[in-house]
Design a protein around this motif. Structure first.
Motif, PDB file in Angstrom:
ATOM      1  N   TRP A 184     -53.241 -36.763  12.826  1.00 27.24           N
ATOM      2  CA  TRP A 184     -52.927 -35.129  12.487  1.00 27.24           C
ATOM      3  C   TRP A 184     -52.800 -34.554  13.949  1.00 27.24           C
ATOM      4  N   ALA A 197     -52.151 -42.314   2.855  1.00 27.34           N
ATOM      5  CA  ALA A 197     -53.083 -42.066   2.110  1.00 27.34           C
ATOM      6  C   ALA A 197     -53.309 -41.770   0.685  1.00 27.34           C
ATOM      7  N   GLY A 214     -49.443 -34.965  15.166  1.00 32.41           N
ATOM      8  CA  GLY A 214     -48.963 -34.092  14.445  1.00 32.41           C
ATOM      9  C   GLY A 214     -48.914 -32.746  14.825  1.00 32.41           C
ATOM     10  N   TYR A 226     -43.920 -36.650  -0.377  1.00 30.18           N
ATOM     11  CA  TYR A 226     -44.164 -37.699   0.691  1.00 30.18           C
ATOM     12  C   TYR A 226     -42.879 -38.225   1.409  1.00 30.18           C
ATOM     13  N   ARG A 242     -47.957 -30.578   3.122  1.00 33.59           N
ATOM     14  CA  ARG A 242     -48.177 -31.772   2.198  1.00 33.59           C
ATOM     15  C   ARG A 242     -49.647 -32.714   2.767  1.00 33.59           C
ATOM     16  N   VAL A 243     -49.521 -33.024   4.020  1.00 38.67           N
ATOM     17  CA  VAL A 243     -50.594 -33.799   4.677  1.00 38.67           C
ATOM     18  C   VAL A 243     -51.697 -32.962   4.293  1.00 38.67           C
ATOM     19  N   HIS A 278     -46.543 -42.038  15.969  1.00 40.52           N
ATOM     20  CA  HIS A 278     -46.739 -41.178  14.838  1.00 40.52           C
ATOM     21  C   HIS A 278     -46.664 -42.284  13.517  1.00 40.52           C
ATOM     22  N   HIS A 299     -44.172 -30.782   5.635  1.00 39.64           N
ATOM     23  CA  HIS A 299     -44.771 -31.980   5.667  1.00 39.64           C
ATOM     24  C   HIS A 299     -46.297 -31.826   6.122  1.00 39.64           C
ATOM     25  N   ARG A 335     -57.534 -40.743   9.599  1.00 38.12           N
ATOM     26  CA  ARG A 335     -55.951 -40.439  10.018  1.00 38.12           C
ATOM     27  C   ARG A 335     -56.034 -38.993  10.762  1.00 38.12           C
ATOM     28  N   GLY A 369     -41.822 -36.009   5.925  1.00 34.29           N
ATOM     29  CA  GLY A 369     -41.914 -36.751   7.361  1.00 34.29           C
ATOM     30  C   GLY A 369     -40.547 -37.631   7.596  1.00 34.29           C
TER      31      GLY A 369
HETATM   32  C1  HEM Z   1     -41.568 -34.294  14.301  1.00 30.98           C
HETATM   33  C2  HEM Z   1     -42.331 -34.051  13.551  1.00 30.98           C
HETATM   34  C3  HEM Z   1     -43.058 -35.255  12.593  1.00 30.98           C
HETATM   35  C4  HEM Z   1     -42.384 -36.265  11.876  1.00 30.98           C
HETATM   36  C5  HEM Z   1     -40.994 -36.860  12.585  1.00 30.98           C
HETATM   37  C6  HEM Z   1     -43.305 -36.961  11.038  1.00 30.98           C
HETATM   38  C7  HEM Z   1     -43.065 -38.256  10.316  1.00 30.98           C
HETATM   39  C8  HEM Z   1     -44.176 -38.574   9.620  1.00 30.98           C
HETATM   40  C9  HEM Z   1     -43.737 -39.868   8.559  1.00 30.98           C
HETATM   41  C10 HEM Z   1     -42.435 -40.405   8.421  1.00 30.98           C
HETATM   42  C11 HEM Z   1     -44.987 -40.058   7.940  1.00 30.98           C
HETATM   43  C12 HEM Z   1     -44.965 -40.776   6.472  1.00 30.98           C
HETATM   44  C13 HEM Z   1     -45.644 -40.263   5.192  1.00 30.98           C
HETATM   45  C14 HEM Z   1     -44.704 -38.985   5.088  1.00 30.98           C
HETATM   46  O1  HEM Z   1     -43.324 -39.134   5.188  1.00 30.98           O
HETATM   47  O2  HEM Z   1     -45.173 -38.057   4.464  1.00 30.98           O
HETATM   48  C15 HEM Z   1     -45.831 -39.065   8.418  1.00 30.98           C
HETATM   49  C16 HEM Z   1     -47.172 -39.219   7.921  1.00 30.98           C
HETATM   50  C17 HEM Z   1     -48.352 -38.429   8.473  1.00 30.98           C
HETATM   51  N1  HEM Z   1     -47.901 -37.431   9.351  1.00 30.98           N
HETATM   52 FE1  HEM Z   1     -46.323 -36.757  10.180  1.00 30.98          FE
HETATM   53  N2  HEM Z   1     -44.533 -36.235  11.157  1.00 30.98           N
HETATM   54  C18 HEM Z   1     -44.286 -35.063  11.875  1.00 30.98           C
HETATM   55  C19 HEM Z   1     -45.050 -34.013  12.141  1.00 30.98           C
HETATM   56  C20 HEM Z   1     -46.500 -34.156  11.592  1.00 30.98           C
HETATM   57  C21 HEM Z   1     -47.461 -32.895  11.538  1.00 30.98           C
HETATM   58  C22 HEM Z   1     -46.873 -31.524  12.176  1.00 30.98           C
HETATM   59  C23 HEM Z   1     -48.572 -33.295  11.361  1.00 30.98           C
HETATM   60  C24 HEM Z   1     -50.023 -32.505  11.245  1.00 30.98           C
HETATM   61  C25 HEM Z   1     -50.265 -31.637  11.863  1.00 30.98           C
HETATM   62  C26 HEM Z   1     -48.489 -34.626  10.591  1.00 30.98           C
HETATM   63  C27 HEM Z   1     -49.553 -35.442  10.211  1.00 30.98           C
HETATM   64  C28 HEM Z   1     -49.222 -36.817   9.452  1.00 30.98           C
HETATM   65  C29 HEM Z   1     -50.327 -37.485   8.851  1.00 30.98           C
HETATM   66  C30 HEM Z   1     -51.817 -37.226   8.920  1.00 30.98           C
HETATM   67  C31 HEM Z   1     -49.560 -38.253   8.429  1.00 30.98           C
HETATM   68  C32 HEM Z   1     -50.362 -39.473   7.303  1.00 30.98           C
HETATM   69  C33 HEM Z   1     -49.981 -39.008   5.844  1.00 30.98           C
HETATM   70  C34 HEM Z   1     -50.707 -39.935   4.950  1.00 30.98           C
HETATM   71  O3  HEM Z   1     -51.193 -41.151   5.312  1.00 30.98           O
HETATM   72  O4  HEM Z   1     -50.563 -39.619   3.681  1.00 30.98           O
HETATM   73  N3  HEM Z   1     -47.059 -35.154  11.042  1.00 30.98           N
HETATM   74  N4  HEM Z   1     -45.430 -38.428   9.249  1.00 30.98           N
END
Ligand code: HEM
Length: 267
Positions: free
Chosen positions: A170, A264, A173, A79, A155-156, A254, A152, A166, A82
């Motif tokens: 996504w 989640a 992302g 987790y 993991r998601v 994001h 990451h 969410r 990200g």
């Molecule tokens: C520059 C790229 C990215 C950054 C800096 C970033 C950053 C973050 C951070 C800090 C979180 C908080 C939870 C965690 O760290 O696991 C998060 C959650 C999340 N990210 Fe990213 N993310 C990136 C790319 C992506 C990609 C490629 C996807 C999917 C295609 C994605 C989908 C999600 C989703 C759905 C959540 C919510 C997860 C939850 O509630 O457990 N992210 N992201």
């Protein structure tokens, strides 16, 4: 809220009659000075209200909700991926800004000589104090970011965190992972070395092979149907100007959405 402010002399009188430490007195004097000019107290109160309102919406963490204690602790490192991506991004941005002082995006060269761009990279590597280190940290940060973003995403996916509500995050992302890869690709071309040149050749032919819009895409991204100075300038402007703004804004949105929705539960 009224623009009228109480008489400043009242504040001074009030401050004089209080028993305050030197630090408290300095803080309050500065605050009152700023408040009389920029209404900072109103804005601070507004941010405070906003903070509590948003925090009220945050769900409990799954350990709290299901009283899991430390049963899921071994998932937790996943987790952090990200946040790990954010750290890599910041390191790449800072080192990239420093490299920008020395790099020149010019494909010109005297016959048999390296290009201006390649020469500027040689200068960073050979002449500049800590230049080798700076460039290496930039490249490592970029590669770590690609790996972290990808993991990451996994993991998601495997915790089912992309499901309602969410989906939007996504999709953001998906744009972020594409931007991350394009950051890497455009940066790879900048030294205009043999590796860069042939990677550029592959890229341009890849885009040209896209049906219907291929030629338009090659023109837009590479500045033509073959590699040239226009290609290098486009890669440079995308890498150091356009994408940093877009990516930073999208990362902020994001993470803002994660803050509003909470993390989640594993499904
Ligand atoms: C520059 C790229 C990215 C950054 C800096 C970033 C950053 C973050 C951070 C800090 C979180 C908080 C939870 C965690 O760290 O696991 C998060 C959650 C999340 N990210 Fe990213 N993310 C990136 C790319 C992506 C990609 C490629 C996807 C999917 C295609 C994605 C989908 C999600 C989703 C759905 C959540 C919510 C997860 C939850 O509630 O457990 N992210 N992201």
């Amino acid at each position: 809220m009224s623009l009228d402010r109480p008489d400043p002399h009242d504040h001074r009188e009030w401050l004089r009659t209080r028993e305050l430490t030197l630090l408290e007195r300095a803080y309050l004097t500065a605050l009152i000075w700023l408040d009389r000019r920029l209404r900072v107290v109103d804005y601070l109160e507004f941010v405070e209200t906003l903070y509590y309102k948003v925090n009220m919406q945050l769900p409990k963490s799954h350990t709290e909700q299901y009283n899991l204690d430390n049963k899921f602790w071994y998932w937790y490192p996943l987790y952090t991926l990200g946040s790990f991506s954010v750290v890599a991004y910041v390191v790449a941005a800072v080192t990239g800004a420093l490299l920008g002082f020395y790099y020149a995006p010019a494909a010109a060269s005297a016959s048999g000589q390296p290009t201006v761009a390649y020469d500027s990279v040689l200068l960073v590597m050979g002449q500049l104090n800590l230049g080798y280190f700076l460039r290496s940290v930039h490249r490592w940060a970029a590669q770590v970011m690609v790996a972290a973003v990808f993991l990451h995403m996994l993991r998601v996916y495997f915790t089912g965190a992309y499901k309602e509500p969410r989906e939007l995050n996504w999709l953001i992302g998906v744009v972020l992972v594409s931007l991350t890869l394009w950051f890497g690709y455009s940066g790879y071309l900048l030294p205009w070395s043999q590796l860069s040149y042939w990677a550029g050749q592959i890229g341009i032919e890849l885009f040209l092979s896209v049906p219907l819009v291929g030629e338009w895409l090659a023109q837009l991204l590479f500045g033509g149907f073959s590699l040239s100075q226009a290609t290098l300038v486009r890669m440079y402007i995308m890498h150091v100007f356009v994408m940093p703004f877009v990516t930073t804004a999208l990362i902020a949105i994001h993470i803002g959405i994660v803050w509003m929705q909470g993390i989640a539960e594993p499904h």
